[in-house]
Design a protein around this motif. Structure first.
Motif, PDB file in Angstrom:
ATOM      1  N   ALA A  96      -5.170   3.312  -9.012  1.00 16.59           N
ATOM      2  CA  ALA A  96      -5.091   3.414  -7.552  1.00 16.59           C
ATOM      3  C   ALA A  96      -4.378   4.703  -7.146  1.00 16.59           C
ATOM      4  CB  ALA A  96      -4.376   2.195  -6.969  1.00 16.59           C
ATOM      5  N   VAL A  97      -3.342   5.076  -7.880  1.00 12.00           N
ATOM      6  CA  VAL A  97      -2.642   6.337  -7.616  1.00 12.00           C
ATOM      7  C   VAL A  97      -3.584   7.514  -7.865  1.00 12.00           C
ATOM      8  CG1 VAL A  97      -0.732   7.824  -8.350  1.00 12.00           C
ATOM      9  CG2 VAL A  97      -0.359   5.363  -8.055  1.00 12.00           C
ATOM     10  N   CYS A  98      -4.364   7.434  -8.926  1.00  9.06           N
ATOM     11  CA  CYS A  98      -5.340   8.497  -9.221  1.00  9.06           C
ATOM     12  C   CYS A  98      -6.415   8.567  -8.141  1.00  9.06           C
ATOM     13  CB  CYS A  98      -5.971   8.275 -10.593  1.00  9.06           C
ATOM     14  SG  CYS A  98      -4.832   8.576 -11.958  1.00  9.06           S
ATOM     15  N   LEU A  99      -6.861   7.416  -7.668  1.00  8.90           N
ATOM     16  CA  LEU A  99      -7.849   7.406  -6.592  1.00  8.90           C
ATOM     17  C   LEU A  99      -7.265   8.048  -5.342  1.00  8.90           C
ATOM     18  CD1 LEU A  99     -10.598   6.638  -5.455  1.00  8.90           C
ATOM     19  CD2 LEU A  99      -9.674   4.348  -4.974  1.00  8.90           C
ATOM     20  N   ARG A 100      -6.008   7.723  -5.015  1.00  8.94           N
ATOM     21  CA  ARG A 100      -5.345   8.359  -3.870  1.00  8.94           C
ATOM     22  C   ARG A 100      -5.301   9.868  -4.069  1.00  8.94           C
ATOM     23  NH1 ARG A 100      -1.880   6.514   0.133  1.00  8.94           N
ATOM     24  NH2 ARG A 100      -3.440   4.870   0.052  1.00  8.94           N
ATOM     25  N   SER A 101      -4.969  10.288  -5.267  1.00  9.75           N
ATOM     26  CA  SER A 101      -4.897  11.717  -5.560  1.00  9.75           C
ATOM     27  C   SER A 101      -6.251  12.390  -5.384  1.00  9.75           C
ATOM     28  CB  SER A 101      -4.381  11.931  -6.986  1.00  9.75           C
ATOM     29  OG  SER A 101      -4.276  13.295  -7.275  1.00  9.75           O
ATOM     30  N   SER A 102      -7.296  11.746  -5.852  1.00  9.50           N
ATOM     31  CA  SER A 102      -8.627  12.367  -5.771  1.00  9.50           C
ATOM     32  C   SER A 102      -9.159  12.381  -4.342  1.00  9.50           C
ATOM     33  CB  SER A 102      -9.613  11.668  -6.709  1.00  9.50           C
ATOM     34  OG  SER A 102      -9.905  10.363  -6.268  1.00  9.50           O
ATOM     35  N   THR A 103      -8.769  11.410  -3.530  1.00  7.22           N
ATOM     36  CA  THR A 103      -9.264  11.390  -2.155  1.00  7.22           C
ATOM     37  C   THR A 103      -8.382  12.204  -1.209  1.00  7.22           C
ATOM     38  OG1 THR A 103      -8.106   9.304  -1.680  1.00  7.22           O
ATOM     39  CG2 THR A 103     -10.413   9.158  -2.400  1.00  7.22           C
ATOM     40  N   GLN A 104      -7.092  12.377  -1.542  1.00  5.39           N
ATOM     41  CA  GLN A 104      -6.186  13.172  -0.709  1.00  5.39           C
ATOM     42  C   GLN A 104      -6.377  14.662  -0.946  1.00  5.39           C
ATOM     43  OE1 GLN A 104      -3.974  12.198   1.699  1.00  5.39           O
ATOM     44  NE2 GLN A 104      -4.800  10.144   1.455  1.00  5.39           N
ATOM     45  N   GLY A 105      -6.639  14.999  -2.180  1.00  9.87           N
ATOM     46  CA  GLY A 105      -6.837  16.402  -2.531  1.00  9.87           C
ATOM     47  C   GLY A 105      -8.276  16.808  -2.294  1.00  9.87           C
ATOM     48  N   THR A 106      -8.610  17.919  -2.824  1.00  4.61           N
ATOM     49  CA  THR A 106      -9.982  18.404  -2.664  1.00  4.61           C
ATOM     50  C   THR A 106     -10.670  18.475  -4.024  1.00  4.61           C
ATOM     51  OG1 THR A 106      -9.157  20.660  -2.797  1.00  4.61           O
ATOM     52  CG2 THR A 106      -9.438  19.717  -0.583  1.00  4.61           C
ATOM     53  N   VAL A 107     -10.350  17.522  -4.874  1.00  2.00           N
ATOM     54  CA  VAL A 107     -10.932  17.504  -6.214  1.00  2.00           C
ATOM     55  C   VAL A 107     -12.262  16.772  -6.157  1.00  2.00           C
ATOM     56  CG1 VAL A 107     -10.580  16.810  -8.607  1.00  2.00           C
ATOM     57  CG2 VAL A 107      -8.631  17.464  -7.215  1.00  2.00           C
ATOM     58  N   GLU A 139       0.834  -1.210   0.000  1.00  2.00           N
ATOM     59  CA  GLU A 139       0.000   0.000   0.000  1.00  2.00           C
ATOM     60  C   GLU A 139       0.867   1.257   0.000  1.00  2.00           C
ATOM     61  OE1 GLU A 139      -3.419   2.298  -0.112  1.00  2.00           O
ATOM     62  OE2 GLU A 139      -3.246   0.141  -0.369  1.00  2.00           O
ATOM     63  N   GLU A 140       2.028   1.171   0.647  1.00  2.00           N
ATOM     64  CA  GLU A 140       2.921   2.340   0.712  1.00  2.00           C
ATOM     65  C   GLU A 140       3.398   2.776  -0.679  1.00  2.00           C
ATOM     66  OE1 GLU A 140       4.290  -0.677   2.688  1.00  2.00           O
ATOM     67  OE2 GLU A 140       2.532  -0.096   3.859  1.00  2.00           O
ATOM     68  N   GLU A 141       3.412   1.842  -1.633  1.00  2.00           N
ATOM     69  CA  GLU A 141       3.846   2.177  -2.980  1.00  2.00           C
ATOM     70  C   GLU A 141       2.883   3.172  -3.643  1.00  2.00           C
ATOM     71  OE1 GLU A 141       7.046   0.508  -4.553  1.00  2.00           O
ATOM     72  OE2 GLU A 141       6.917   1.129  -2.449  1.00  2.00           O
ATOM     73  N   ILE A 142       1.605   3.033  -3.354  1.00  2.00           N
ATOM     74  CA  ILE A 142       0.618   3.971  -3.892  1.00  2.00           C
ATOM     75  C   ILE A 142       0.890   5.360  -3.334  1.00  2.00           C
ATOM     76  CG2 ILE A 142      -1.850   4.522  -4.066  1.00  2.00           C
ATOM     77  CD1 ILE A 142      -0.974   1.906  -5.551  1.00  2.00           C
ATOM     78  N   GLU A 143       1.099   5.449  -2.029  1.00  2.00           N
ATOM     79  CA  GLU A 143       1.385   6.740  -1.395  1.00  2.00           C
ATOM     80  C   GLU A 143       2.702   7.317  -1.910  1.00  2.00           C
ATOM     81  OE1 GLU A 143       0.991  10.149   0.570  1.00  2.00           O
ATOM     82  OE2 GLU A 143      -0.555   8.596   0.485  1.00  2.00           O
ATOM     83  N   ARG A 144       3.708   6.478  -2.079  1.00  2.00           N
ATOM     84  CA  ARG A 144       5.014   6.941  -2.565  1.00  2.00           C
ATOM     85  C   ARG A 144       4.895   7.500  -3.977  1.00  2.00           C
ATOM     86  NH1 ARG A 144      10.121   4.538  -4.513  1.00  2.00           N
ATOM     87  NH2 ARG A 144       9.071   2.565  -4.918  1.00  2.00           N
ATOM     88  N   PHE A 145       4.121   6.816  -4.836  1.00  2.00           N
ATOM     89  CA  PHE A 145       3.933   7.296  -6.205  1.00  2.00           C
ATOM     90  C   PHE A 145       3.135   8.606  -6.203  1.00  2.00           C
ATOM     91  CE2 PHE A 145       2.875   5.608 -10.758  1.00  2.00           C
ATOM     92  CZ  PHE A 145       3.464   6.731 -11.304  1.00  2.00           C
ATOM     93  N   TYR A 146       2.091   8.657  -5.399  1.00  2.00           N
ATOM     94  CA  TYR A 146       1.308   9.885  -5.268  1.00  2.00           C
ATOM     95  C   TYR A 146       2.208  11.046  -4.862  1.00  2.00           C
ATOM     96  CZ  TYR A 146      -1.733  13.328  -3.037  1.00  2.00           C
ATOM     97  OH  TYR A 146      -2.328  14.501  -2.650  1.00  2.00           O
ATOM     98  N   SER A 147       3.105  10.809  -3.921  1.00  2.00           N
ATOM     99  CA  SER A 147       4.026  11.859  -3.464  1.00  2.00           C
ATOM    100  C   SER A 147       4.939  12.333  -4.581  1.00  2.00           C
ATOM    101  CB  SER A 147       4.870  11.352  -2.290  1.00  2.00           C
ATOM    102  OG  SER A 147       4.056  11.104  -1.184  1.00  2.00           O
TER     103      SER A 147
END
Length: 182
Positions: free
Chosen positions: A158-169, A20-28
């Motif tokens: 999954a990276v895009c989903l992380r981006s959409s849920t972490q941000g305010t989009v 799971e950390e790989e998704i967060e790392r890529f998002y970062s």
């Protein structure tokens, strides 16, 4: 044989190996760049374009290498170079040229020891079958790199989903960036 179940089972075998950390790392990685470029060939190239499209929907400044309207890669940019085998010469060349321009290079591959991985600053490994059928790749009855490309698409989503849920989009903002020429 139920082909749909075979494909899903093969994908699950690969996806459960991705932390799971790989998704967060890529998002970062995506947060620390002014422009994002994607590069890939064949089906992996199509998955790269699908990823670029969704990143654009999410509000990123993203371009596809090889398109006629793509600007030059520069310092402060990020190239996401995709090759299942990690040995696709055109993608390696694009990674090398981007790095010379001062861009960060992130690769997605099945082969962490590949030439592409050696060029990259950051590497994400999807241990799925490619056309090379390397020893660290999951087995597959599917042809060529089908399993890698399927897992690549899900990983990028999954990276895009992380981006959409972490941000305010919001969904409405994403929809507003969607093509309206239909």
């Amino acid at each position: 044989m139920n082909e749909l179940n075979v494909i899903v089972k093969e994908m699950q075998g690969v996806i459960k190996k991705i932390r799971e950390e790989e998704i967060e790392r890529f998002y970062s990685e995506l947060q620390n760049t002014t422009r994002i470029f994607v590069a890939g060939e064949g089906r992996s190239g199509f998955m790269a374009k699908a990823f670029a499209m969704r990143l654009m929907h999410l509000g990123y400044n993203v371009h596809v290498i090889g398109e006629t309207v793509t600007p030059s890669v520069a310092k402060g940019n990020c190239l996401i170079a995709i090759s299942g085998s990690g040995s696709t010469q055109s993608v390696i060349h694009q990674a090398e040229r981007s790095k010379l321009a001062g861009s960060k290079v992130v690769c997605i591959t099945a082969n962490e020891d590949s030439s592409l991985a050696q060029v990259a600053d950051t590497c994400f490994v999807l241990p799925a079958a490619t056309k090379k059928r390397g020893e660290n790749e999951a087995e597959s009855i599917q042809p060529l790199s089908s399993l890698f490309d399927q897992c690549l698409h899900v990983f990028c989503d999954a990276v895009c989903l992380r981006s959409s849920t972490q941000g305010t989009v919001s969904h409405e903002e994403v929809l507003a960036r969607h093509s309206n020429t239909e």
